[in-house]
Design a protein around this motif. Structure first.
Motif, short mmCIF file in Angstrom:
data_model
loop_
_atom_site.label_atom_id
_atom_site.label_comp_id
_atom_site.label_asym_id
_atom_site.label_seq_id
_atom_site.Cartn_x
_atom_site.Cartn_y
_atom_site.Cartn_z
N GLY A 127 -9.34 31.04 24.38
CA GLY A 127 -9.78 30.57 23.06
C GLY A 127 -8.70 30.75 22.00
N SER A 128 -7.45 30.84 22.41
CA SER A 128 -6.34 31.09 21.49
C SER A 128 -5.96 29.83 20.71
N TRP A 129 -6.39 29.77 19.46
CA TRP A 129 -6.02 28.61 18.66
C TRP A 129 -4.53 28.61 18.30
N THR A 185 -7.46 22.51 17.76
CA THR A 185 -6.92 23.60 16.94
C THR A 185 -7.80 23.82 15.71
N TYR A 205 -11.16 25.47 16.86
CA TYR A 205 -11.03 26.91 17.12
C TYR A 205 -10.77 27.70 15.84
N THR A 218 -16.21 26.51 17.67
CA THR A 218 -15.69 26.71 19.02
C THR A 218 -16.01 25.56 19.95
N GLY A 274 -13.41 22.96 19.55
CA GLY A 274 -12.16 23.39 20.15
C GLY A 274 -12.19 23.28 21.66
N ILE A 275 -13.28 23.73 22.25
CA ILE A 275 -13.42 23.67 23.71
C ILE A 275 -13.46 22.22 24.19
N THR A 293 -10.03 20.41 23.71
CA THR A 293 -9.05 20.99 24.64
C THR A 293 -9.36 20.55 26.07
#
Length: 140
Positions: free
Chosen positions: A26-28, A90, A93, A98, A101-102, A105
């Protein structure tokens, strides 16, 4: 100037690993770094992008000359598609959204994985389809 398709596949392998790590952690900030990589490929060209430079410096000298070269426009377009998904991811996240973001990605990872493992560039195919469908400028 034509590009070595093996370089695009190498970039897809690295991108796949980076995006997989992003989904796991989960590293933005890592996704933001990948976003910059995509942007550099789009705006400076494939050979000037970080993964292109890595390929040219570390991998290409150990290989025989390519048997074929390809037009850089389709893979550059694909990098642009990756840029959009990575940017959306980005933002998702970084803002605590989230799921966004997920999702973004995961879509980028799917496309990178297809290219890395099967040599199928989804963004390249999109580019070619758009070129076939869209009317050419100057024609009626």
């Amino acid at each position: 100037m034509q590009v070595d398709p093996r370089g695009q596949r190498f970039a897809a392998v690295v991108t796949t690993v980076v995006l997989l790590v992003v989904l796991i952690t989960g590293s933005w900030p890592l996704l933001a770094a990948q976003t910059v990589v995509f942007a550099l490929a789009v705006f400076l060209g494939l050979r000037s992008a970080p993964y292109g430079l890595l390929y040219a410096t570390l991998v290409r000298p150990r290989l025989s000359p390519p048997t074929e070269l390809e037009d850089p426009a389709p893979p550059r377009f694909a990098q642009g598609v990756g840029l959009v998904f990575a940017l959306v991811g980005t933002v998702g996240y970084a803002t605590g959204t989230t799921w966004l973001g997920i999702g973004a990605t995961a879509f980028a990872l799917g496309a990178a994985f297809l290219n890395a493992v099967f040599g199928f560039c989804l963004g390249c195919e999109m580019y070619l389809l758009i070129r076939r469908i869209a009317p050419r400028r100057g024609t009626t």
